[in-house]
Design an enzyme around this catalytic site. Structure first.
Site, PDB file in Angstrom:
ATOM      1  N   ASP A 146       0.819  -1.215   0.000  1.00 62.19           N
ATOM      2  CA  ASP A 146       0.000   0.000   0.000  1.00 62.19           C
ATOM      3  C   ASP A 146       0.850   1.261   0.000  1.00 62.19           C
ATOM      4  O   ASP A 146       0.412   2.315  -0.463  1.00 62.19           O
ATOM      5  CB  ASP A 146      -0.879   0.042   1.255  1.00 62.19           C
ATOM      6  CG  ASP A 146      -2.209  -0.654   1.065  1.00 62.19           C
ATOM      7  OD1 ASP A 146      -2.337  -1.425   0.091  1.00 62.19           O
ATOM      8  OD2 ASP A 146      -3.111  -0.437   1.885  1.00 62.19           O
ATOM      9  N   MET A 284     -21.585   4.210   7.728  1.00 63.52           N
ATOM     10  CA  MET A 284     -22.255   5.437   7.303  1.00 63.52           C
ATOM     11  C   MET A 284     -23.751   5.233   7.078  1.00 63.52           C
ATOM     12  O   MET A 284     -24.547   6.161   7.290  1.00 63.52           O
ATOM     13  CB  MET A 284     -21.590   5.987   6.029  1.00 63.52           C
ATOM     14  CG  MET A 284     -22.179   7.296   5.527  1.00 63.52           C
ATOM     15  SD  MET A 284     -22.123   8.647   6.753  1.00 63.52           S
ATOM     16  CE  MET A 284     -20.395   9.127   6.656  1.00 63.52           C
ATOM     17  N   MET A 332     -17.674   3.907   0.965  1.00 66.30           N
ATOM     18  CA  MET A 332     -18.477   5.124   1.090  1.00 66.30           C
ATOM     19  C   MET A 332     -18.300   6.030  -0.120  1.00 66.30           C
ATOM     20  O   MET A 332     -19.258   6.649  -0.586  1.00 66.30           O
ATOM     21  CB  MET A 332     -18.110   5.873   2.366  1.00 66.30           C
ATOM     22  CG  MET A 332     -18.760   5.328   3.614  1.00 66.30           C
ATOM     23  SD  MET A 332     -18.427   6.386   5.041  1.00 66.30           S
ATOM     24  CE  MET A 332     -17.015   5.571   5.758  1.00 66.30           C
ATOM     25  N   GLY A 333     -17.090   6.127  -0.623  1.00 65.74           N
ATOM     26  CA  GLY A 333     -16.843   6.986  -1.777  1.00 65.74           C
ATOM     27  C   GLY A 333     -17.691   6.608  -2.971  1.00 65.74           C
ATOM     28  O   GLY A 333     -18.152   7.470  -3.725  1.00 65.74           O
TER      29      GLY A 333
END
Length: 395
Positions: A146, A284, A332-333
């Site tokens: 990453d 969310m 969420m994006g």
């Protein structure tokens, strides 16, 4: 027939995807959950089917054996010899690894040594690597980091304003994370925009349970919100993101259950963020339901979340001296239009405008108005595909 497994190992989970390479065809995918706990679950998706089984899975080695047995049992492969590569997502590569690496004992020891940089992640990656080496000793294992994408950051972006000896002697610096995702969606954004990535200035926002924002200049990371560890940056699902570091000794001195720095960091990693402020969830969808129910803590958690993301996007608009596009990705994006709307609404001064209908109903591509000075994109991330490609490249 060459098949590659992309692995994303957590402390109690093993997420996987099987590819036919080099065609990049997904043959099957699955997740093994609750490793080392009661009622472990193995779920396999293939040929439009989804099958789950409750099993006793005490460790990652048993999890790997079950994964491979499932591939045979469901006739996804005919023999283990068809598997020619295993690609492992690794959160922290430190300064040891500036690109993906074939795994030997030395690499495993180095990844284990870097566990302090990603204590929630690297130990699980090591466990999965050792498990595959034990079960499939002849198969190529590759680590995909990453942090690798962020090694292009300039020194003024990755160094902290503390005495330099802490960097030279202890390697304390910003490393970032989610680099594989930021790399992938930036290149996909270039395709959507129909322009070479070498001409673009992009802000990529990976917003899932973990949240990171990256400034991408001509295809390279020049700054990112996660830091020495993935705890830094905006507010996240269970992580606090950036806080005043003086809070840590204050809490140790004054809160009985927080006895040392490890206790506080654990609280900041696992009990903070949306979960900590709302008091009930890191998801969310639950927060939005709480807002509809007029829960003031849900409203507060949401407002802090939006505020922190806007601030980082604003920072990176300054770092890049403007941007061609803002790219939303991850759980969420990609799937929270209300969140996207409220983030972008606070950026209207920059001439950034969402098409409200596209934002709600579009799940890929450009969701901004024709007049928007900066394009706003939704791009589905595919870290597993990048991992499979890296295995293929290193064979």
């Amino acid at each position: 027939m060459s098949k590659t497994i992309a692995i994303n190992a957590g402390s109690s989970s093993l997420k996987w995807q099987l590819y036919q390479m080099p065609e990049e065809t997904v043959l099957a995918a699955g997740i093994i959950e609750r490793i080392g706990l009661n009622d472990s679950i193995s779920t396999v998706k293939y040929d439009g089917k989804k099958e789950s089984e409750v099993l006793d899975i005490p460790n990652h080695t048993v999890a790997v054996k079950i994964l491979l047995e499932d591939l045979l049992k469901h006739n996804i492969i005919a023999a283990y010899e068809e598997i020619t590569g295993i690609g492992h997502r690794v959160v922290a590569g430190g300064e040891y690894f500036k690109e993906s690496a074939v795994i030997s004992q030395q690499e495993i020891e180095q990844i284990e040594e870097l566990s302090a940089l990603a204590p929630l992640h690297n130990p699980a990656h090591v466990a999965a690597m050792r498990a595959f080496e034990e079960v499939l000793p002849e198969v190529l294992n590759v680590a995909v980091f990453d942090t690798a994408f962020h090694t292009t950051m300039p020194k003024h972006a990755y160094l902290y304003p503390i005495p330099q000896k802490y960097y030279t002697d202890y390697k304390v610096r910003k490393y970032g994370a989610h680099g594989t995702s930021h790399y992938y969606v930036a290149h996909e954004a270039a395709k959507v925009l129909g322009r070479p990535i070498e001409e673009l200035k992009l802000i990529t926002a990976h917003i899932g349970n973990g949240v990171s924002i990256t400034a991408n200049y001509h295809g390279e990371s020049v700054d990112t919100s996660m830091g020495f560890t993935p705890l830094a940056g905006p507010m996240m699902g269970t992580r606090s993101g950036d806080i005043d570091p003086a809070i840590i000794p204050y809490l140790i001195a004054n809160v009985e259950e927080l006895k040392d720095a490890a206790d506080v960091v654990n609280m900041l990693n696992k009990q903070s963020g949306l979960f900590g402020v709302s008091g009930f969830s890191s998801d969310m969808r639950d927060i939005e339901a709480g807002i509809q129910a007029h829960n003031p803590d849900a409203v507060l958690a949401y407002n802090i979340f939006i505020d922190r993301i806007k601030k980082f996007i604003g920072q990176y608009l300054a770092v890049l001296n403007g941007a061609d596009a803002i790219v939303f990705t991850a759980g969420m994006g990609e799937n929270a239009p209300l969140m996207r709307n409220d983030v972008v609404e606070g950026l209207s001064w920059f001439g950034i405008e969402l098409d409200l209908e596209k934002n709600v109903f579009g799940n890929y591509g450009d969701i901004s108005t024709a007049e928007s000075k900066v394009r706003v994109l939704v791009i589905s991330t595919d870290e597993e595909l990048v991992i499979a490609r890296e295995v293929e490249r290193l064979k």
